[in-house]
Design a protein around this motif. Structure first.
Motif, mmCIF file in Angstrom:
data_model
loop_
_atom_site.group_PDB
_atom_site.id
_atom_site.type_symbol
_atom_site.label_atom_id
_atom_site.label_comp_id
_atom_site.label_asym_id
_atom_site.label_seq_id
_atom_site.Cartn_x
_atom_site.Cartn_y
_atom_site.Cartn_z
ATOM 1 N N TYR A 1 24.508 0.034 32.141
ATOM 2 C CA TYR A 1 24.079 -1.238 31.564
ATOM 3 C C TYR A 1 24.736 -1.464 30.208
ATOM 4 C CZ TYR A 1 20.515 -0.512 35.109
ATOM 5 O OH TYR A 1 19.876 -0.290 36.307
ATOM 6 N N GLY A 2 24.642 -2.699 29.734
ATOM 7 C CA GLY A 2 25.185 -3.035 28.435
ATOM 8 C C GLY A 2 24.843 -4.454 28.043
ATOM 9 N N PHE A 3 25.533 -4.959 27.037
ATOM 10 C CA PHE A 3 25.339 -6.346 26.616
ATOM 11 C C PHE A 3 26.666 -6.890 26.119
ATOM 12 C CE2 PHE A 3 24.834 -3.922 22.731
ATOM 13 C CZ PHE A 3 25.403 -4.724 21.744
ATOM 14 N N TYR A 4 26.733 -8.208 25.961
ATOM 15 C CA TYR A 4 27.970 -8.807 25.479
ATOM 16 C C TYR A 4 27.696 -9.942 24.507
ATOM 17 C CZ TYR A 4 27.178 -12.476 29.018
ATOM 18 O OH TYR A 4 26.635 -13.488 29.780
ATOM 19 N N LEU A 5 28.684 -10.182 23.659
ATOM 20 C CA LEU A 5 28.711 -11.306 22.727
ATOM 21 C C LEU A 5 30.087 -11.951 22.853
ATOM 22 C CD1 LEU A 5 27.385 -9.386 19.589
ATOM 23 C CD2 LEU A 5 26.017 -10.890 21.039
ATOM 24 N N GLY A 6 30.185 -13.189 22.427
ATOM 25 C CA GLY A 6 31.508 -13.792 22.483
ATOM 26 C C GLY A 6 31.550 -15.229 22.029
ATOM 27 N N LEU A 7 32.740 -15.787 22.098
ATOM 28 C CA LEU A 7 32.989 -17.174 21.737
ATOM 29 C C LEU A 7 33.611 -17.884 22.927
ATOM 30 C CD1 LEU A 7 34.579 -16.623 18.202
ATOM 31 C CD2 LEU A 7 32.205 -17.271 18.701
ATOM 32 N N ASN A 8 33.439 -19.190 22.972
ATOM 33 C CA ASN A 8 34.046 -19.962 24.042
ATOM 34 C C ASN A 8 34.525 -21.308 23.517
ATOM 35 O OD1 ASN A 8 32.002 -22.275 24.701
ATOM 36 N ND2 ASN A 8 30.710 -20.437 24.574
ATOM 37 N N GLY B 1 24.724 -12.193 26.387
ATOM 38 C CA GLY B 1 24.029 -11.838 27.616
ATOM 39 C C GLY B 1 23.969 -10.341 27.855
ATOM 40 N N LEU B 2 23.513 -9.981 29.054
ATOM 41 C CA LEU B 2 23.325 -8.593 29.465
ATOM 42 C C LEU B 2 24.295 -8.241 30.586
ATOM 43 C CD1 LEU B 2 19.415 -8.579 29.561
ATOM 44 C CD2 LEU B 2 20.887 -7.802 27.691
ATOM 45 N N ILE B 3 24.489 -6.938 30.791
ATOM 46 C CA ILE B 3 25.415 -6.451 31.811
ATOM 47 C C ILE B 3 24.714 -5.407 32.672
ATOM 48 C CG2 ILE B 3 27.574 -5.204 32.244
ATOM 49 C CD1 ILE B 3 28.497 -6.178 29.449
ATOM 50 N N ALA B 4 24.817 -5.566 33.982
ATOM 51 C CA ALA B 4 24.423 -4.523 34.926
ATOM 52 C C ALA B 4 25.640 -4.248 35.808
ATOM 53 C CB ALA B 4 23.241 -4.966 35.771
ATOM 54 N N PHE C 1 36.926 -17.987 27.387
ATOM 55 C CA PHE C 1 35.950 -17.122 26.727
ATOM 56 C C PHE C 1 36.666 -15.965 26.044
ATOM 57 C CE2 PHE C 1 31.953 -17.768 29.604
ATOM 58 C CZ PHE C 1 32.045 -19.121 29.396
ATOM 59 N N ILE C 2 36.203 -15.605 24.867
ATOM 60 C CA ILE C 2 36.501 -14.305 24.267
ATOM 61 C C ILE C 2 35.234 -13.490 24.454
ATOM 62 C CG2 ILE C 2 37.140 -13.033 22.188
ATOM 63 C CD1 ILE C 2 39.322 -14.873 23.198
ATOM 64 N N HIS C 3 35.314 -12.462 25.258
ATOM 65 C CA HIS C 3 34.135 -11.742 25.744
ATOM 66 C C HIS C 3 34.176 -10.314 25.211
ATOM 67 C CE1 HIS C 3 31.495 -9.915 28.850
ATOM 68 N NE2 HIS C 3 31.042 -11.138 29.049
ATOM 69 N N LEU C 4 33.176 -9.902 24.429
ATOM 70 C CA LEU C 4 33.134 -8.575 23.816
ATOM 71 C C LEU C 4 31.947 -7.813 24.386
ATOM 72 C CD1 LEU C 4 33.776 -9.640 20.108
ATOM 73 C CD2 LEU C 4 35.480 -9.001 21.844
ATOM 74 N N ALA C 5 32.223 -6.841 25.238
ATOM 75 C CA ALA C 5 31.165 -6.083 25.922
ATOM 76 C C ALA C 5 30.968 -4.711 25.273
ATOM 77 C CB ALA C 5 31.503 -5.926 27.396
ATOM 78 N N PHE C 6 29.703 -4.315 25.173
ATOM 79 C CA PHE C 6 29.325 -3.009 24.640
ATOM 80 C C PHE C 6 28.490 -2.299 25.708
ATOM 81 C CE2 PHE C 6 29.919 -6.024 21.253
ATOM 82 C CZ PHE C 6 30.627 -5.340 20.290
ATOM 83 N N GLU C 7 28.976 -1.171 26.201
ATOM 84 C CA GLU C 7 28.321 -0.488 27.324
ATOM 85 C C GLU C 7 28.101 0.977 27.006
ATOM 86 O OE1 GLU C 7 30.433 -1.414 31.033
ATOM 87 O OE2 GLU C 7 31.423 -3.056 29.958
#
Length: 233
Positions: free
Chosen positions: A38-45, A75-78, A227-233
Motif C-alpha cells: 500500500y501507499g499514497f500519492y500527491l501530485g499536480l495536474n 489519493g491512496l494506492i493498493a 499529471f505529475i504523480h508522486l507515489a510513496f510506497e
C-alpha cells in the motif's frame, strides 16, 4: 617511479572496488516480494478539454478556447503483484482543477466566458509494467481506465448557460497512459511518473433549449490532461 605507479594503481583499484561494492548495496531488497502493498500519492495536474464541433445554423465557425490552471491530486494506492514485472493498482483519489472556457463565436465577452471549477473522485484501475530492477531503480510504464465522478458538474442544476451556468455530466470514464521510475530508498519506495488522461465519453451537458450558442455547436467535449504523480510506497 615504478613504486609511485604501483601505489597509484593500487589506490585506483581500491577506489573502484569501493564504488562497485556501494553499487551492489540494495535498499529494500524484499520490497517487491509480497503479494500486496500500500501507499499514497500527491501530485499536480493541468487538464483542459478536447472540443470537437458539429454543423449548426447558429455559426459557421464555432470556436471554444480552453484555458486551464494547475490543480492538485491526492489519493491512496493498493498494489497487487500479478507477476514479477506486472502489477495491478487501485488508486482512488481526488482531482481538483479549474478551466476557463471562452466561446469565441459569441460576441459578448461576458456571455461567452464560463468557468468550470471541477473536483473529481478519481477511481482508476491501472496495469503497471516494470523492467527488472537495476540496483535501486526500476523504470515502468502504465496503462489503465478510470471512473470519474464530478462533484461540481452542475448536471442536476435546472439553470443552464442561458442563466450563466455551465453544466457537465457527473459520471465519466477516462483512460490514462504513463511512464515513470521506481527509486528504492532506505525506508520507502519513491515513484514519480508523468501521466496523460483522456476522456472516453462526452462530458458536456447540453442546454435545456435550442438553439444554444454555447452547446449546440459542440459534438464532443472531454477532459485531456497531464499529471505529475508522486507515489510513496
Amino acid at each position: 617511479m615504478h613504486k609511485k605507479i604501483f601505489l597509484f594503481s593500487f589506490l585506483l583499484l581500491v577506489i573502484q572496488n569501493s564504488f562497485a561494492q556501494k553499487e551492489k548495496v540494495l535498499n529494500l531488497p524484499n520490497f517487491d516480494k509480497p503479494l500486496f502493498h500500500y501507499g499514497f500519492y500527491l501530485g499536480l495536474n493541468k487538464n483542459d478539454f478536447k472540443v470537437a464541433y458539429k454543423p449548426t445554423t447558429i455559426t459557421t465557425n464555432p470556436e471554444v478556447e480552453v484555458e486551464a490552471s494547475v490543480g492538485f491530486n491526492v489519493g491512496l494506492i493498493a498494489d497487487l503483484r500479478l507477476h514479477n514485472n506486472i502489477n495491478l493498482r487501485f488508486e482512488p483519489g481526488l482531482i481538483s482543477n479549474t478551466k476557463t472556457l471562452r466561446f469565441k463565436h459569441i460576441a459578448n465577452e461576458n456571455e461567452g466566458t464560463r468557468e468550470a471549477g471541477n473536483t473529481y473522485l478519481h477511481v482508476p484501475l491501472i496495469f503497471k509494467f516494470s523492467t527488472n530492477r537495476l540496483n535501486n531503480v526500476r523504470p515502468y510504464v502504465l496503462s489503465g481506465i478510470s471512473y470519474d465522478y464530478n462533484f461540481s458538474s452542475n448536471e442536476g442544476n435546472q439553470d443552464d448557460n442561458f442563466s450563466g451556468e455551465f453544466r457537465q455530466k457527473s459520471s465519466n470514464f477516462m483512460y490514462e497512459l504513463g511512464i515513470g521510475m521506481d527509486f528504492y530508498l532506505p525506508y520507502f519506495k519513491f515513484s514519480p511518473s508523468i501521466r496523460g488522461i483522456f476522456a472516453i465519453n462526452n462530458e458536456l451537458k447540453y442546454d435545456n433549449r435550442s438553439p444554444s450558442a454555447w452547446t449546440d455547436p459542440i459534438d464532443f467535449m472531454g477532459t485531456r490532461g497531464i499529471f505529475i504523480h508522486l507515489a510513496f510506497e
